[in-house]
Design an enzyme around this catalytic site. Structure first.
Site, PDB file in Angstrom:
ATOM      1  N   TYR A  56       0.841  -1.197   0.000  1.00  0.00           N
ATOM      2  CA  TYR A  56       0.000   0.000   0.000  1.00  0.00           C
ATOM      3  C   TYR A  56       0.885   1.260   0.000  1.00  0.00           C
ATOM      4  O   TYR A  56       0.536   2.287  -0.564  1.00  0.00           O
ATOM      5  CB  TYR A  56      -0.979  -0.016   1.176  1.00  0.00           C
ATOM      6  CG  TYR A  56      -2.162   0.915   0.977  1.00  0.00           C
ATOM      7  CD1 TYR A  56      -3.016   0.790  -0.114  1.00  0.00           C
ATOM      8  CD2 TYR A  56      -2.424   1.936   1.900  1.00  0.00           C
ATOM      9  CE1 TYR A  56      -4.084   1.645  -0.297  1.00  0.00           C
ATOM     10  CE2 TYR A  56      -3.496   2.791   1.728  1.00  0.00           C
ATOM     11  CZ  TYR A  56      -4.321   2.649   0.632  1.00  0.00           C
ATOM     12  OH  TYR A  56      -5.382   3.500   0.452  1.00  0.00           O
ATOM     13  N   LYS A  62      -2.952   8.528   2.817  1.00  0.00           N
ATOM     14  CA  LYS A  62      -4.202   8.366   3.585  1.00  0.00           C
ATOM     15  C   LYS A  62      -4.018   8.852   5.026  1.00  0.00           C
ATOM     16  O   LYS A  62      -4.959   9.385   5.632  1.00  0.00           O
ATOM     17  CB  LYS A  62      -4.688   6.917   3.565  1.00  0.00           C
ATOM     18  CG  LYS A  62      -5.203   6.428   2.215  1.00  0.00           C
ATOM     19  CD  LYS A  62      -6.436   7.181   1.719  1.00  0.00           C
ATOM     20  CE  LYS A  62      -7.150   6.435   0.593  1.00  0.00           C
ATOM     21  NZ  LYS A  62      -8.219   7.248  -0.026  1.00  0.00           N
TER      22      LYS A  62
HETATM   23  O1  0WE Z   1      -6.788   3.158  -1.810  1.00  0.00           O
HETATM   24  C1  0WE Z   1      -6.809   2.157  -2.481  1.00  0.00           C
HETATM   25  C2  0WE Z   1      -6.231   2.158  -3.877  1.00  0.00           C
HETATM   26  C3  0WE Z   1      -6.161   3.505  -4.514  1.00  0.00           C
HETATM   27  C4  0WE Z   1      -5.357   3.525  -5.780  1.00  0.00           C
HETATM   28  C5  0WE Z   1      -5.451   2.545  -6.749  1.00  0.00           C
HETATM   29  C6  0WE Z   1      -4.682   2.616  -7.908  1.00  0.00           C
HETATM   30  C7  0WE Z   1      -4.709   1.552  -8.952  1.00  0.00           C
HETATM   31  C8  0WE Z   1      -4.258   2.034 -10.307  1.00  0.00           C
HETATM   32  C9  0WE Z   1      -4.480   4.564  -5.989  1.00  0.00           C
HETATM   33  N1  0WE Z   1      -3.713   4.648  -7.103  1.00  0.00           N
HETATM   34  C10 0WE Z   1      -3.824   3.717  -8.050  1.00  0.00           C
HETATM   35  N2  0WE Z   1      -3.039   3.851  -9.165  1.00  0.00           N
HETATM   36  C11 0WE Z   1      -3.169   3.054 -10.251  1.00  0.00           C
HETATM   37  O2  0WE Z   1      -2.412   3.185 -11.229  1.00  0.00           O
HETATM   38  N3  0WE Z   1      -7.320   0.999  -1.949  1.00  0.00           N
HETATM   39  C12 0WE Z   1      -7.812   0.998  -0.599  1.00  0.00           C
HETATM   40  C13 0WE Z   1      -7.374  -0.284  -2.685  1.00  0.00           C
HETATM   41  C14 0WE Z   1      -6.080  -1.008  -2.446  1.00  0.00           C
HETATM   42  O3  0WE Z   1      -4.967  -0.670  -3.128  1.00  0.00           O
HETATM   43  C15 0WE Z   1      -3.939  -1.477  -2.649  1.00  0.00           C
HETATM   44  C16 0WE Z   1      -4.431  -2.303  -1.649  1.00  0.00           C
HETATM   45  C17 0WE Z   1      -5.802  -2.014  -1.506  1.00  0.00           C
HETATM   46  C18 0WE Z   1      -6.760  -2.638  -0.545  1.00  0.00           C
HETATM   47  C19 0WE Z   1      -2.610  -1.500  -3.023  1.00  0.00           C
HETATM   48  C20 0WE Z   1      -1.746  -2.409  -2.404  1.00  0.00           C
HETATM   49  C21 0WE Z   1      -2.223  -3.232  -1.403  1.00  0.00           C
HETATM   50  C22 0WE Z   1      -3.569  -3.208  -1.025  1.00  0.00           C
END
Ligand code: 0WE
Length: 254
Positions: free
Chosen positions: A155, A162
């Site tokens: 993450y 966050k």
């Molecule tokens: O906050 C998030 C993800 C937000 C996010 C997702 C992406 C995907 C595509 C931010 N930036 C990007 N950039 C991209 O190019 N989450 C809570 C979902 C999430 O993301 C993870 C998680 C979880 C759960 C990433 C790594 C490990 C767990």
């Protein structure tokens, strides 16, 4: 009539799986008039039909990292409604390569971008919403994740962003409290949305997460929508600066 009608601006719908879309549906059910923004033409094709299905009165382009576009969105909300009761901030971004491997490898530009889009945009939007919410008991809601509080592998820079976002919620809550505007974050358990697409082994992560929660089941976007509607309603009247966990209890576990 129109003055009494509650109004919400929803930022961060990408498709029908989006947490922001679940929130929009709950606010629509609660009688809110809705405005939506979308990022780029590709997402417009997804967002417009959804927005129209709930009678959206404004559907506007917005790249939230561009101050001029934010000015335009809030100016159009002002022209159309003259006021605002709820603002839903459900956007985040980090470079894909920064959500894999080691946090220590995060570049200056990757760090700056994640912080700007995932945290600063809340401040930028709150400032523009403030004059429209004065005297209306406004509610501002953003979306967070447990990686803000504890280390979750991969993450990475999003966890740092966050953490900043949750701190922004507290400082905004103080600043805007004198105007009866409340600011809260919903820290949601993992949900398979577009933001999770492309995250390596996300399905495995979801399955593991389920076993570890007290309630033994993952959350749905619906759960987030219901809490957001609660926060905007009378139950949320004296709640501000909070990060509320909707995660089947995952955050209590060691
Ligand atoms: O906050 C998030 C993800 C937000 C996010 C997702 C992406 C995907 C595509 C931010 N930036 C990007 N950039 C991209 O190019 N989450 C809570 C979902 C999430 O993301 C993870 C998680 C979880 C759960 C990433 C790594 C490990 C767990």
């Amino acid at each position: 009539m129109s003055e009494n009608q509650k109004k919400a601006l929803i930022v961060g719908v990408a498709n029908e799986r989006s947490l922001a879309w679940a929130i929009a549906q709950h606010l629509h059910q609660a009688g809110y008039k809705l405005a939506f923004t979308y990022l780029g033409e590709a997402l417009e094709r997804r967002v417009r039909p959804l927005a129209e299905s709930v009678g959206a009165e404004l559907i506007l382009p917005c790249n939230a990292s561009d101050d001029a576009q934010l000015d335009q969105v809030f100016e159009q909300v002002k022209q159309k409604w003259g006021h605002l009761d709820a603002l839903i901030h459900s956007i985040a971004f980090a470079n894909k390569e920064d959500l894999d491997g080691r946090f220590v490898s995060t570049s200056r530009e990757g760090f700056r971008m994640a912080m700007d889009i995932s945290a600063y945009t809340l401040v930028a939007m709150a400032r523009r919403a403030e004059p429209l919410m004065e005297g209306r008991d406004g509610s501002i809601i953003t979306l967070s994740y447990y990686g803000a509080e504890k280390v979750m592998p991969n993450y990475n820079v999003m966890g740092v962003a966050k953490a900043a976002l949750e701190a922004c919620v507290r400082y905004l809550a103080w600043d805007m409290g004198s105007k009866k505007i409340r600011v809260n974050a919903i820290s949601a358990g993992p949900v398979k949305t577009l933001a999770a697409a492309g995250i390596r082994d996300f399905r495995t992560m979801l399955a593991k997460a389920e076993e570890k929660t007290p309630l033994r089941e993952n959350i749905s976007a619906e759960d987030v929508g219901a809490l957001a509607a609660f926060l905007c309603g009378p139950g949320g009247k004296h709640m501000t600066g909070c990060t509320l966990h909707v995660d089947s209890g995952a955050h209590i576990m060691a």
